[in-house]
Write an enzyme that holds these catalytic residues in place. Structure first.
Site: not given
Ligand code: BGC
Length: 822
Positions: A229
């Site tokens: 993530d």
């Molecule tokens: C989220 C993800 C997301 C990523 C990119 C993170 O803060 O948890 O679900 O895909 O950001 O935006």
């Protein structure tokens, strides 16, 4: 290895560079070897491709795309074909925007209704979530790109999501928190998995060999790529060893150097790195194939129509007293509530979509067959009670036969990075409802929000339609349900408790300091309410229709069940028939019933069909912690077919030979689990289930703060400057809330307060590196001047090294090219 011929030509530096981002959204490219970057984009219910300024919380705008209803909404459709279709359309749009990896669907379990991101997740039931997600994935990937199922795993709270350690027993992990991922991998064939920010039983998930290697790779046979993530990489090398190929976003080469050093020191074997690169190359090459052909524009109108259809299939009719719905032709209707004008149609955070078009109720009213006497705002979305708005609304309500009241939660309440504080809808909306009730009792409420809310006000409405977060075309979908053009067929994919304190995890949510303990184990959602006999407002699987269905003639065979389903009412409509399995046992504790199959069946009035639901590998299995494998308990099982988890229409029994595994539990030490009354399990019993001591849940305030401690922990830092900074942050948060700027206040919580110090280096794309962070931590821990000097010195060093490495990279590129040409 499939790409050995390419990997053999790569330098170590090039290999390392492929395992980290090139920028915020792209993976690294290696031009000389024909390796292109991949573009990764959110998200689960529409494409969020940021062409300019990038962020992971949806602050900066993205290119327009269809905003489909969120997963929490579509889950209510229980319609796998629809999910596949949405997936295909998402895939088409992703291709039109040159995206290789679509960051969705999100399939975490709804352990607790307050999790701020529940609106993005499907269900409290792993089987339902897994099946629907697998259909999304198949649809997305049929367009040639990759889906990315997230967040692997046990990411069930938003507060402190980048630091919290989830403590959960193995069986619960497998049966509740991993099953949806298992289905996504094995049945959906998903090509990428996003690891979650949090730790699982003491180790960051992307470094956790047990879930990453033993389960994901070995048991499930996952051959794809694991992406962190955003900013979730703790130790890059440990991640690679566990098989987490790609770290996002870029760290401007800082972690590449860590990879190189680890190879040199022997900590990381080059074969492991090569295998990671092999899987990365497979992903890059297969997801760019589609771009070799000319890419078609998608049909914006057609996609808007699918968004509307998806909403129609997902809307849940919760109450219909005196058959107030559907509204008859020519009825005089007052439309009240801010949400009718400014729809609440999606959640906040990284999933936010910039819609191609946005319907609102007021604009769509002309397409209905009732007469609108007017619109009144009724309440301020972010404000306090307004007597003026209430008065206006009551005046209008008094002139109408029926009041349509649009209420729900606002955007600042359901957001990524934050959990809700309670399960209530704002008091100013309840005040409005009570005032209207005094002048007109024919109230139909349309509620918009992405997760369960308490409804102590429900007796004041005759009709209740749950729109959830129904996407850009949701307004028209709701109106079509209200006037009977669409017969509602949605069924809740989560339980609605009467009050928050009935939720089994309410005393263990969210984890506030180091850990969060999943003491309720298997007993989340209906698994708990049903087994512990706790009354709910609406059970899992519940939803009304304008017609009636009759179930009869259950036949149980070895590998399937079948029964008759008849539409006995006057409207055509669809019913979601649900198969639950239960077993009473003194050997293996289990919930009273668990969902093991479902079918959505459309029937005309009077029509009857024989419905078949097959058993599968999940129907009778349980995870045995002694044999460390899935087993089947021998004996009799209850077969329950119902129109909700509570409303069981057909009952039967089947006998299974089972497997001869040893009994895994000592019943005497696990009485809460055997009775299902698992809301307040004490430490001793939880430890008996875990098979070990629970780790310390509180911060050790005597220790200096480190990389994985959060900004919030500055409250007890030794450094005065850090404590001062903490109080400033708290003050700004309080002040912004006070002046009604709740969304801006949230930004502070999402992006600063709960951020671990490590995130400052991992999320700033090379502006701040780990040695600089050491300086900052010295400041935080009370060595102000020493820390500041260290920070500045490391910054100078970083800038110097960067310019040196740019020169040497250019030189080595020229050298490699010259060798190739020569
Ligand atoms: C989220 C993800 C997301 C990523 C990119 C993170 O803060 O948890 O679900 O895909 O950001 O935006």
């Amino acid at each position: 290895m499939k790409y050995k011929h390419i990997i053999d030509k790569m330098t170590l530096e090039e290999k390392a560079s492929l395992t980290s981002g090139k920028d915020f959204w792209q993976s690294m490219d290696i031009e000389r070897l024909g390796i292109n970057s991949m573009f990764l984009s959110d998200g689960p219910h529409g494409i969020r491709k940021q062409a300019k300024a990038a962020d992971h919380l949806g602050f900066n705008p993205s290119l327009p795309a269809t905003c489909f209803p969120t997963a929490a909404t579509v889950a209510n459709s229980w319609n796998e074909k629809l999910c596949m279709k949405i997936g295909e359309f998402l895939g088409e749009e992703a291709v039109a925007q040159k995206v290789n990896v679509l960051l969705g669907p999100g399939i975490n379990m709804k352990r607790n209704p307050l999790c701020g991101r529940n609106f993005e997740y499907f269900s409290e039931d792993p089987y339902l979530a897994g099946k629907l997600a697998a259909s999304y994935i198949k649809g997305i990937q049929s367009k040639g790109i990759a889906a990315c199922v997230k967040h692997f795993c046990v990411n069930n709270q938003e507060e402190r999501r980048m630091a919290i350690d989830t403590i959960v027993d193995e069986r619960t992990l497998r049966e509740i928190y991993l099953t949806a991922f298992e289905i996504a991998v094995k049945e959906g064939g998903v090509k990428t998995v996003m690891s979650s920010y949090n730790m699982l039983n003491g180790t960051y998930t992307n470094e956790n060999m047990h879930i990453m290697q033993d389960i994901l790779r070995k048991e499930w046979g996952f051959k794809g790529v694991v992406v962190t993530d955003w900013g979730g990489s703790n130790e890059r090398v440990a991640g690679l060893i566990a098989g987490n190929e790609l770290e996002m976003p870029t760290t401007a080469g800082e972690t590449n150097a860590e990879v190189l050093n680890a190879i040199k020191s022997g900590k990381l074997k080059e074969e492991i790195l090569n295998e990671c690169i092999d899987r990365m190359l497979e992903l890059i090459f297969t997801t760019e194939e589609v771009y070799k052909k000319s890419v078609k524009e998608y049909d914006v109108k057609e996609h808007h129509s699918l968004a509307q259809y998806a909403a129609e299939e997902s809307i849940v009719l919760l109450k219909n007293e005196e058959n107030i719905l559907p509204i008859s032709c020519g009825t005089r209707v007052a439309v009240i509530g801010d949400f009718a004008k400014n729809p609440r149609y999606q959640g906040a955070g990284s999933s936010i979509v910039n819609p191609t078009k946005l319907d609102n109720t007021l604009n769509c009213l002309k397409n209905t067959n009732f007469i609108t006497v007017g619109y009144a705002q009724g309440f301020e979305r972010y404000g306090k009670k307004s007597d003026k708005l209430i008065k206006e609304a009551c005046k209008l309500a008094a002139q109408a036969e029926v009041v349509l009241l649009y209420i729900g939660l606002d955007e600042a309440t359901e957001a990524e990075g934050l959990d809700r504080q309670d399960m209530k809808i704002p008091q100013n909306q309840i005040d409005l409802l009570e005032a209207i009730y005094k002048v007109n009792t024919n109230i139909i409420a349309v509620i918009s929000c992405g997760s369960a809310v308490e409804m102590p006000w429900i007796s004041k409405v005759k009709g209740l339609v749950h729109a959830y977060l129904s996407g850009q075309a949701g307004a028209m979908a709701v109106l079509r349900v209200l006037c009977g053009e669409v017969n509602p067929s949605g069924k809740l994919a989560e339980s609605y408790p009467l009050q928050y304190k009935d939720v089994p995890s309410s005393s263990n949510f969210p984890g506030k300091e180091k850990t969060v303990e999943y003491r309720e184990a298997l007993y989340i959602g209906y698994r708990y309410y049903d087994t512990a006999d706790v009354e709910v407002l609406f059970p899992f699987g519940y939803g009304l229709s304008y017609t009636n269905f009759e179930y009869s003639d259950l036949k149980i065979e070895n590998d399937k069940i079948s029964f008759f389903l008849k539409n006995t009412g006057k409207f055509s409509g669809a019913e979601v028939a649900q198969l639950y399995i239960g077993k009473s046992s003194d050997i293996v504790f289990r919930p009273k019933k668990e969902l093991k199959g479902f079918k959505k069946v459309f029937l005309k009035p009077g029509e009857i069909k024989r419905v078949t639901i097959n058993f599968d590998d999940k129907t009778f299995r349980y995870y045995n912690v002694l044999t460390d494998s899935w087993e089947e308990e021998p004996g009799e099982y209850n077969i329950l077919v119902g129109s909700s988890s509570k409303d069981i229409k057909l009952f039967g029994v089947t006998s299974r030979k089972g497997t001869s595994a040893p009994a895994p539990y000592d019943k005497n030490s696990l009485s809460s689990y055997f009775s299902g009354k698992a809301a307040n399990v004490d430490t001793m019993e939880f430890e008996a289930l875990l098979g070990r001591k629970v780790p310390k849940s509180k911060w050790d305030k005597s220790k200096p703060l480190g990389y994985n401690d959060t900004v919030a922990q500055c409250q007890y830092a030794k450094g005065l400057a850090a404590r001062f900074a903490f109080h400033i942050i708290e003050f700004v948060y309080w002040f912004l809330k006070k002046i009604g700027k709740r969304s801006t206040a949230n930004v502070i919580m999402m992006s600063i307060y709960h951020m671990p110090f490590r995130g400052i280096a991992r999320m700033t794309g090379g502006v701040f590196n780990m040695p600089m962070l050491d300086g900052l931590l010295m400041v935080v821990n009370g060595q102000f001047f020493k820390g500041l000097r260290h920070l500045l010195r490391e910054r100078r060093k970083m800038l110097k090294e960067r310019s040196k490495s740019v020169k040497s990279f250019k030189a080595s590129k020229t050298k490699v090219q010259a060798t190739q040409e020569g």
